[in-house]
Design an enzyme around this catalytic site. Structure first.
Site, PDB file in Angstrom:
ATOM      1  N   ASP A   1     -17.444   3.451  -8.389  1.00 42.29           N
ATOM      2  CA  ASP A   1     -16.381   4.039  -7.585  1.00 42.29           C
ATOM      3  C   ASP A   1     -16.176   5.502  -7.648  1.00 42.29           C
ATOM      4  O   ASP A   1     -15.588   6.095  -8.714  1.00 42.29           O
ATOM      5  CB  ASP A   1     -15.051   3.362  -7.851  1.00 42.29           C
TER       6      ASP A   1
ATOM      7  N   TYR B   1       0.812  -1.124  -0.090  1.00 36.41           N
ATOM      8  CA  TYR B   1      -0.129  -0.002   0.052  1.00 36.41           C
ATOM      9  C   TYR B   1       0.961   1.251  -0.122  1.00 36.41           C
ATOM     10  O   TYR B   1       0.973   1.876  -0.923  1.00 36.41           O
ATOM     11  CB  TYR B   1      -0.947  -0.036   1.293  1.00 36.41           C
TER      12      TYR B   1
ATOM     13  N   HIS C   1     -15.579   1.518  -4.724  1.00 35.27           N
ATOM     14  CA  HIS C   1     -14.201   1.398  -4.208  1.00 35.27           C
ATOM     15  C   HIS C   1     -13.952   0.132  -3.480  1.00 35.27           C
ATOM     16  O   HIS C   1     -12.705  -0.312  -3.252  1.00 35.27           O
ATOM     17  CB  HIS C   1     -13.788   2.788  -3.527  1.00 35.27           C
TER      18      HIS C   1
ATOM     19  N   SER D   1      -5.999   1.072  -4.830  1.00 35.16           N
ATOM     20  CA  SER D   1      -6.133   2.285  -4.712  1.00 35.16           C
ATOM     21  C   SER D   1      -4.756   2.992  -4.743  1.00 35.16           C
ATOM     22  O   SER D   1      -3.985   2.926  -5.810  1.00 35.16           O
ATOM     23  CB  SER D   1      -6.911   2.643  -3.564  1.00 35.16           C
TER      24      SER D   1
END
Length: 767
Positions: free
Chosen positions: A700, A532, A737, A613
């Protein structure tokens, strides 16, 4: 995940991430579970001995694979500080155009046959479904004289809220979101009980959108009040202590669609006050900042009920701090006069509790690892602040909650692992450290006026244990209230370990490695590297069905490097991976893959990079820079156009981590790594791109689909002469999302991801 308010979740917006405040009702709460739904699953093992066929003949795809032709318009040119940038797929930014719809349909038409032809797809799906089918619970929490908890019997699309009069009593369904839609795409998103527990405000989202409608229920009768509060997004919800009114934030001036398929910038949020059993049209605006249209407004009524704590935020870090004295405005008929405490966006301030005018806040002001401070609202100047719990030199003070009138439960993150402690509220003294294995506290419940707490522990190999502590008696000994069991899963067959490896600049980066015990380190194991690296987010151990299926059935190795940009080591770690330091994030992730290859866990052609993301940005940037390290890449709902992200929905809030192309220095840096703008043709001597699956969804409104659509169009154009490896897009419908995604859709998505990996890498499914 915010003790300050629901709105503070936007500070770490990617995760839709909430702290487990005693004032919030949540089922699973860690960002890596709620945001990264691809990993929000439950692990398992099986005992089997037969082998099935591996992927179909990959070379047959090499002969027949062809990408759809997407129109390029090279006349669309932007001038950034004198640099001309062509944006040939600008037309894909319009989600409603017929041309965009045709492009999406064409992408799915080539992706579906490739995934569906995986000979073990049905076995993957069956095993995921089988392992997912076990009961899951949240911590119980008491509101008024009743206990509530969330439960999912196994395969229910949405978690169900139950109520019981006593902790040992019989539970009954209080709110079942599954009854609100046939396909499970209506989800509970945020909720708040009144102080007396007699009234329940709850948000409902549809198709994964961040937009919610707030409904209000009478707890005793189970009936809803007639009013429905609309145009709500990134909302704080807080009841006045007289139980008669609700503060909530909304976007009353948002024009056009508000269903999650739009791309317009979210602006002009207002804090409103709603009186129970009145129409929304009668609500009054109590706080707004008309000169700052991009600010979002969080608010929390203090534990004593006298003060409204107001916390405006404009990006994804730092907030201002105001308060209003509600005792001087009992009718709340209009704008509330505010007293400002913090005047600069330079740190986080999170309300914990108060005694009289003295409030406790969690802050990283002059404390990168966070501390607790006392601020007297009667004398709030900074020079009068008092440190209650000082900053720890290494551990990050992740959250705090007031319990048992005069105590604080404090959660630290120590080398990415949870530490849970009980402290005195008066002087900060440590009273107890609760025993924890290596893993994460993913849920907590307890309130200042209550004498019991519950906390939920999870790890890579522990599906979940809920502990109960009675604070009325010493010693404060946790007892197991409920332990989750997954049929057929034997954690003793696996091992999870944490190592530290050197990144490109010599920084030591922690990484968890999970696999079967006794796995040969001969480089022949497939590896899944998940990352991430942004927005101060901690990626702590969590339990995942999909990951265990990968380990058990493919002899896979899971690697989770805790790269810079996250919050695992506080604001210093975050700052080391944001703005002009973003390349450190990519270097850390690439060094993790190099470590796995060097130590024999896997080799490049068997390594898959995965992220969602901000993690999707990570993976896409890394396969641009080092395609030789990976055989496959899973890019989920990624931020991929780094020059225009701030122009859509909530993208402007991400400038605090990325910078903006509006700034010349930041533009030059963004251009160097923006995934969309650094795709190269594979005939220029570079290694070919790994097999890549780009995932997005039509609702999203966090990271709008145009990022993925423009990216995959560019990627396919660059590889037009090379039909292998596949560069594909999967565009879901009635999904967003990640938050609120129904179980059926999650299992379907995970099946497709594992099937794609099987096809692309030629993996063998071990039965």
């Amino acid at each position: 995940m915010s003790c300050l308010s629901n709105c503070m979740s936007v500070l770490r917006f990617f995760a839709n991430h909430r702290r487990f405040s005693a004032n919030l009702t949540v089922f699973t709460i860690k960002h890596s579970q709620l945001f990264h739904n691809v990993n929000n699953s439950i692990a398992s093992s099986l005992s089997g001995r037969t082998l099935t066929a591996s992927a179909t003949s990959l070379r047959s795809w090499n002969m027949t694979f062809a990408y759809p032709e997407a129109r390029r318009d090279d006349t669309v040119v932007d001038d950034y500080h004198g640099t001309k940038i062509i944006d040939p797929y600008r037309w894909l930014e319009d989600p409603d155009s017929e041309e965009t719809k045709a492009f999406i349909e064409a992408q799915n038409k080539i992706t579906r046959p490739f995934i569906d032809s995986c000979p073990v797809k049905s076995q993957i799906n069956d095993r995921l479904t089988e392992l997912w089918d076990y009961p899951k619970y949240s911590c119980p929490f008491r509101r008024g004289n009743r206990y509530f908890f969330f439960k999912n019997t196994g395969l229910q699309n949405q978690n169900v809220l139950y109520v019981q009069e006593k902790l040992e009593g019989e539970a009954r369904v209080f709110l079942d979101p599954n009854s609100l839609s046939e396909d499970g795409t209506v989800a509970l998103s945020g909720s708040r009980f009144t102080e007396d527990g007699n009234t329940f405000a709850y948000g409902l989202s549809a198709s994964g959108s961040d937009w919610i409608t707030i409904h209000i229920k009478d707890v005793a009768t189970g009936k809803d009040y007639p009013e429905v509060l609309k145009k709500v997004k990134f909302a704080s919800m807080s009841w006045t202590k007289d139980n008669k009114g609700l503060f909530y934030s909304r976007y009353p001036e948002q024009s056009g669609k508000t269903d999650g398929s739009e791309t317009e910038v979210n602006r002009d949020q207002k804090l409103c006050y709603h009186r129970l059993d009145t129409p929304q049209e009668s609500d009054v605006i109590v706080v707004d900042f008309p000169d700052e249209p991009l600010w979002r407004i969080g608010a929390e009524v203090s534990d004593c009920g006298r003060y409204l704590i107001v916390t405006p935020v404009k990006d994804c870090r730092d907030n201002l701090l105001f308060f209003a004295d509600l005792s001087k405005h009992p009718e709340i008929s209009g704008k509330l006069p505010l007293t400002q405490i913090v005047h600069k966006f330079e740190a986080d301030y999170e309300y914990i509790t108060n005694e009289g005018s003295v409030c406790i806040f969690r802050t990283n002001k002059n404390a990168p690892n966070y501390r607790l401070v006392k601020i007297d609202l009667n004398n709030p100047d900074e020079q009068n602040w008092e440190t209650l719990i000082p900053e720890h030199p290494k551990d990050v003070l992740d959250w705090a909650s007031a319990v048992d009138h005069d105590k604080l439960v404090i959660h630290y993150v120590r080398d990415v692992k949870s530490v849970l402690q009980l402290h005195s509220m008066g002087n900060g003294e440590l009273l107890e450290q609760f025993p924890l294995d290596v893993g994460s506290v993913v849920g907590f419940s307890g309130k200042k006026e209550q004498t019991e707490i519950f906390y939920h522990f999870m790890s890579f190999l522990t599906p979940g244990i809920i502990y109960h502590v009675d604070l009325k008696s010493k010693p404060y000994k946790p007892t197991v209230f409920r332990e989750v069991k997954v049929k057929g899963f034997d954690p003793s067959q696996y091992e999870a370990k944490q190592i530290f490896y050197s990144s490109k600049d010599g920084t030591q980066v922690p990484m968890f490695i999970v696999s079967k015990k006794g796995l040969a380190l001969d480089g022949n194991n497939p590896a899944l590297v998940y990352g991430y690296g942004g927005f101060n987010i901690n990626v702590q151990p969590s339990f995942s069905v999909t990951r265990i299926v990968f380990m058990q059935h493919f002899n896979g190795v899971l690697a989770v490097p805790n790269i810079r940009g996250g919050g695992e080591y506080g604001e210093r770690w975050h700052n080391a991976g944001r703005l002009l330091n973003k390349q450190n994030v990519f270097d850390d992730f690439q060094a993790a893959a190099e470590y796995l290859h060097r130590e024999g866990y896997s080799r490049p052609e068997l390594t898959t990079a995965q992220g969602g993301s901000n993690g999707g940005l990570l993976v896409a940037a890394c396969i641009n820079q080092r395609p030789d390290l990976y055989g496959a890449a899973i890019v989920q709902v990624g931020v991929l156009d780094m020059l225009r992200f701030q122009k859509f929905t909530i993208g402007h809030a991400w400038v605090s981590d990325y910078g903006s192309s509006d700034n010349e220095t930041q533009f030059n840096y963004l251009l160097k790594y923006s995934p969309l703008h650094n795709i190269k043709s594979s005939d220029n001597g570079r290694a070919p791109y790994p097999a890549t699956l780009v995932l997005t969804a039509d609702h999203d409104d966090r990271v709008v689909p145009l990022h993925s659509l423009k990216y995959v169009a560019t990627l396919q154009h660059a590889a037009a002469a090379d039909h292998w490896p596949p560069l594909l897009a999967r565009v879901d419908t009635k999904a967003g999302h990640g938050g609120g995604k129904p179980t059926a859709k999650i299992i379907e998505e995970h099946t497709d991801i594992l099937s794609f990996m099987t096809q692309a890498l030629g993996l063998t499914f071990v039965k």
